[in-house]
Structures are given as structure tokens and as C-alpha cells.
Design a protein around this motif. Sequence first.
Motif, short mmCIF file in Angstrom:
data_model
loop_
_atom_site.label_atom_id
_atom_site.label_comp_id
_atom_site.label_asym_id
_atom_site.label_seq_id
_atom_site.Cartn_x
_atom_site.Cartn_y
_atom_site.Cartn_z
N VAL B 242 -18.94 32.40 12.12
CA VAL B 242 -18.08 33.29 11.35
C VAL B 242 -17.22 32.45 10.41
O VAL B 242 -16.71 31.40 10.81
CB VAL B 242 -17.17 34.14 12.27
N VAL B 243 -17.12 32.88 9.17
CA VAL B 243 -16.23 32.20 8.24
C VAL B 243 -15.11 33.17 7.85
O VAL B 243 -15.39 34.29 7.43
CB VAL B 243 -16.96 31.75 6.95
N GLU B 244 -13.89 32.73 8.02
CA GLU B 244 -12.75 33.54 7.59
C GLU B 244 -12.35 33.09 6.20
O GLU B 244 -11.97 31.93 6.00
CB GLU B 244 -11.55 33.31 8.51
N ALA B 245 -12.45 33.98 5.26
CA ALA B 245 -12.02 33.66 3.89
C ALA B 245 -11.04 34.76 3.49
O ALA B 245 -11.35 35.62 2.68
CB ALA B 245 -13.21 33.60 2.95
N VAL B 246 -9.89 34.73 4.13
CA VAL B 246 -8.94 35.83 4.00
C VAL B 246 -7.66 35.41 3.29
O VAL B 246 -6.57 35.90 3.60
CB VAL B 246 -8.64 36.47 5.38
N GLY B 247 -7.82 34.50 2.35
CA GLY B 247 -6.66 34.16 1.54
C GLY B 247 -5.99 32.86 1.96
O GLY B 247 -6.38 32.23 2.94
N ALA B 248 -5.01 32.47 1.16
CA ALA B 248 -4.34 31.19 1.39
C ALA B 248 -2.83 31.41 1.49
O ALA B 248 -2.29 32.34 0.91
CB ALA B 248 -4.66 30.24 0.24
N VAL B 249 -2.21 30.53 2.24
CA VAL B 249 -0.75 30.59 2.43
C VAL B 249 -0.16 29.31 1.84
O VAL B 249 -0.59 28.21 2.18
CB VAL B 249 -0.40 30.56 3.95
N PRO B 250 0.84 29.43 0.96
CA PRO B 250 1.43 28.21 0.39
C PRO B 250 2.06 27.32 1.46
O PRO B 250 2.68 27.82 2.41
CB PRO B 250 2.49 28.74 -0.58
N ASN B 251 1.87 26.01 1.32
CA ASN B 251 2.40 25.06 2.30
C ASN B 251 3.86 24.75 2.03
O ASN B 251 4.20 23.76 1.37
CB ASN B 251 1.59 23.76 2.25
N THR B 252 4.73 25.61 2.55
CA THR B 252 6.17 25.40 2.35
C THR B 252 6.92 25.24 3.67
O THR B 252 8.14 25.15 3.68
CB THR B 252 6.80 26.59 1.59
#
Lengths: 64, 408
Positions: B242-252
Motif C-alpha cells: 500500500v502506498v499512502e500519497a495523502v499530502g505533505a505536512v510542512p516541517n516546522t
Amino acid sequence: MKVVIDEEKCVAAGQCVAAAVDVFDQRDEDGVVVLLNATPPAELEDDVRQAAAVCPALAITIVD
Amino acid sequence: MSGASVIAIPERILVVGASAAGLACVEALRRQGYTGRITVVGDEVHPPYDRPPLSKQILSGVWPPERSTLRSREVLAGLDAELVLGDAAVDLDVPGRAVRTTSGATHTAQVIIVATGARARSLPGSDGLERVHRLRTLDHALALRTDLLAAQRVVVVGEGVLGSEITATATQLGLHTTMTGPLTAPMALQVGPMVSALLAERHRAHGVNLRLGIGVAALEGENGRVRSVRLLDGQELAADVVVEAVGAVPNTDWLQDSGLPLENGLVCDSRCRAAEGIYAVGDVARFRHEQLGRLVRLENRTNATEQATAVARVVLGHDEPYLPVPYFWSDQFDVKIQVYGMIAADAEAEVVEGSVSAGRFVVRYHIDGRVAGVLGWNMPKQARLRRQEIVDALNQSPTRSRSEEVSR
Ligand SMILES: Cc1cc2nc3c(=O)[nH]c(=O)nc-3n(C[C@H](O)[C@H](O)[C@H](O)COP(=O)(O)OP(=O)(O)OC[C@H]3O[C@@H](n4cnc5c(N)ncnc54)[C@H](O)[C@@H]3O)c2cc1C
Ligand code: SF4
């Protein structure tokens, strides 16, 4: 300055043309970079460096 | 148009994050004649590499991993910057302009540029299951490739740009691929209904099983390994991988105690400045776009370079706003898509060049009668030539507020 392009890496982004329109163009059919002048004159060198820097595919190399 | 050099040129600049945007900052500073000290701190151990090939040529195996490296050793050395790799920044002291890292080191500088990008979001409850992947780093890409080569059925969760690309690549590797996600067609949010319907057609024609328009309820496992993806309507999609490609979260996260404004990224002004002497570039930066009249955070490759160039100019004394025309490309099967501008899903779409039946066309998007975006479908050059129409529209007064995030 000598410019070398790697057609295989090019993603047809056209950033290079925007930076140095006298040196780069894109093929009409697939947008791959076309080198208009492999040895651009001194006054275009800054633009060409800019083009190489903004190319997102690292398809442009400058050999000094 | 450039403001006078009123700010003193910093003696020392620190860049945090050693990827596309961080590297581009160093190059832009040097290109613009900066001769002071530059230090770059990055948490990955690899020398800076490029991410777009990860879901394309690296995942497919067409390129060896080294080919994603952004600059050769010699070119990096020529930049005359201290590159500290494999060490993560853990906090930022804004008034003291100091960054502390995991190794215990402290780096101080007059100017600090935050280029820590984003990381892949994961679905709740998927942690700890084997053969569940995300794709953000080179190591992720290689691990996913290894598992795909040993698998028959893969389910890609996420119908955005990355999910669509991974689906295409996995299908071309010979896997039975299913793509699932809440929207009804691939990239519906990024390209609108007309083009996303065409993309769905391309995916189906290549044998992709599209189970779209429905959310995921849970990933099911067996003996610690993923077995299937269960959808909200009860359907179960069997999967070896399974590949989760559900967006990105900024590294803050590392900026949590800094007092800087963090809200879906490091919030900056139109100069990409978060505080005196602190700037942000790339996927992590949420800056004010003066022409759009709102904050935007761009997750695309050309923004990393363009924004870095803009910030280098500001740091070196040119008081100019950053006014990009967003741009991204995507390759899926035999389709090369180029997108300029900000396309809202409900924008009016009109084919202005080529034709859908010929498989080559340019679509222009209008919002409130104004050009908002241009998309090329196997017509990269012709799409680029229309970028100016977006610039012209932007030069009119600010458009009304829209969904602000432009993730690829
Ligand atoms: C698989 C994939 C495919 C893509 N394809 C395309 C495409 O086709 N077209 C397109 O336009 N865009 C594409 N993108 C988007 C593009 O790659 C990003 O916009 C770009 O990488 C952003 O660069 P960045 O340097 O801002 O962030 P990143 O590339 O995320 O780099 C940030 C760096 O900072 C590091 N870091 C994070 N936290 C810390 C810390 N605390 N201390 C030190 N270092 C830290 C990270 O590990 C990373 O190395 C793709 C992205 C992915 C993941
Ligand atoms: S900028 Fe790079 S990728 Fe884009 S057309 Fe020019 S060479 Fe090709």
C-alpha cells in the motif's frame, strides 16, 4: 562559455527559454530544449547561468 | 525597481534544509556575488538530491539512484559553503539568531533561511504495518521499489499528483494497481473536472483499477503486514503493498518554541521574511503573494529555485516582493502535463490550442472571466507561451480569495 544540454533529462519546463530566449528554445512537438547557441556571447552569460540554475531538471551544464 | 541597499550585507548566513530550496539559496547567493560565510545544515545523510524523479525514473528503475543527485561533488565544493549533513535542527533562537542541532552543535548567523520542506502525511493507524509506504525521500523510493518488484497488487491511497504518478509508474512496472481516494478523478483538485476525467481515462486504458470518490476507513493487516485497504462503504481492496500519497505536512516542528508564526508552514511577508533576519523558502514557506492578495504555500520544484533566488536578492539588499506564477509538471503514462497559475477546481476550462482527440492540447482556465491558469497536455511549449496571459491577469487588481494551497 560553452553550453551543453541533456535532452533526456529535460522535462520541458521551458524555464531556460524564459531566462535566455536567445540561447534556448523548445521543440514544438514535445517541448524538449533546443540549444540555439552553444557558445553564447559574453553579454548573455549571466542569463545563461540563470537558465542553468532555474532548470528544474538539471539538463543544462555550463563548461567555462 | 529594486530598492536601495539599506541593509548591511550579512557576514554569515545559515540555511536549514539541504535539498532543492536550500541548495538553490546557496547558489543564488553566490551567483549574486555574496562572498560571506554560508553554512547549510540538513538532516538527510545524502548530498542534496532531486525529488521529482523519485516517483518517476527512480521508482521505475529507468535511472540509477545517483542520477537524482542535484550537484556533483566538485560543483558543491565550488560553492564554498560548509555543508553539515545528517544533523537535524532542533530549535531556533530568533533574537539570538542561533540554531541548535541534534548533535549538540549551535550555529549562529546574521541571516537564517528556513528550507526544511515538507514530509509525507500518513493515514492514522497505518504505523507499524509492513509494506505500507510513503514517498518523500530517496530511501523511501528505493524501499518502495524493492517491495513493488516482489508484489502483484498495489493499492495507492491518494488521487493527487503524487498518487497519480505512483499509480502510473507501478502499473508500468507490471503491477495490478488500484488507486483510491475521496475525489472522483485523478488530480481533480489540481486540474479541474475536464482534464481529470481525461486522466482517469488514460489510467483506465492502462489497466488501472480506479476506486475513486470514496474515503479509506482503515488499513487491514495480518501478521504485522498490510493485507488490504478497507473503504468507507465496506469494500475491501486486497493489497501486497500500500502506498499512502495523502499530502505533505510542512516541517516546522523544530520551530515550535521559536515564537515564529506557524500555520500550515512558516508564515512570511511578501519578502519571504518571517522575522528580522529569518526567511523561508520552498515547500515550508507560506508567504504573502501581493498580486493574489493572500498567503500561499507552493509545493513544487520550480518554486524552490525561484523563491531561493528571490530571497537571496532580498537578503542582499533588494527590497522586492516575491511574485511567482506557480508552475508544476507531471508525467503519467504517455501524458506530460504542465500547469501554470492557480487552477481552482471550479474554474471554467476552455481548449485553446490543439485538440483532445489528437491527444495534444492547451486548456485555459478562467475564474470570474479572468485567466487564472493554463495547462498543457503533451504541449509543453505551447502552454509556456501562454504563461504571459496569467501574468497579465495578475497585474490587474487582486483576484478574490480562493483555496490558497497549491500542492502539486
Ligand atoms: C516523489 C515526489 C515527486 C515530485 N514531483 C514533482 C514534479 O514532478 N514537479 C514538481 O514541480 N514538483 C514535484 N515534487 C515537489 C518538489 O520535489 C518539492 O516542491 C521540492 O522538493 C521542495 O524543495 P524544498 O527544498 O523546499 O523541500 P524538501 O525537498 O522537502 O527538502 C527539505 C529538506 O530539509 C530537510 N529537513 C527537514 N527538517 C529538517 C531539520 N529540522 N533540520 C535539518 N534539515 C531538515 C529534509 O530532510 C529535506 O532534506 C515532487 C515531490 C515528491 C516528494
Ligand atoms: S528549463 Fe530545463 S527542463 Fe525546462 S526546457 Fe529548459 S532544459 Fe528542459
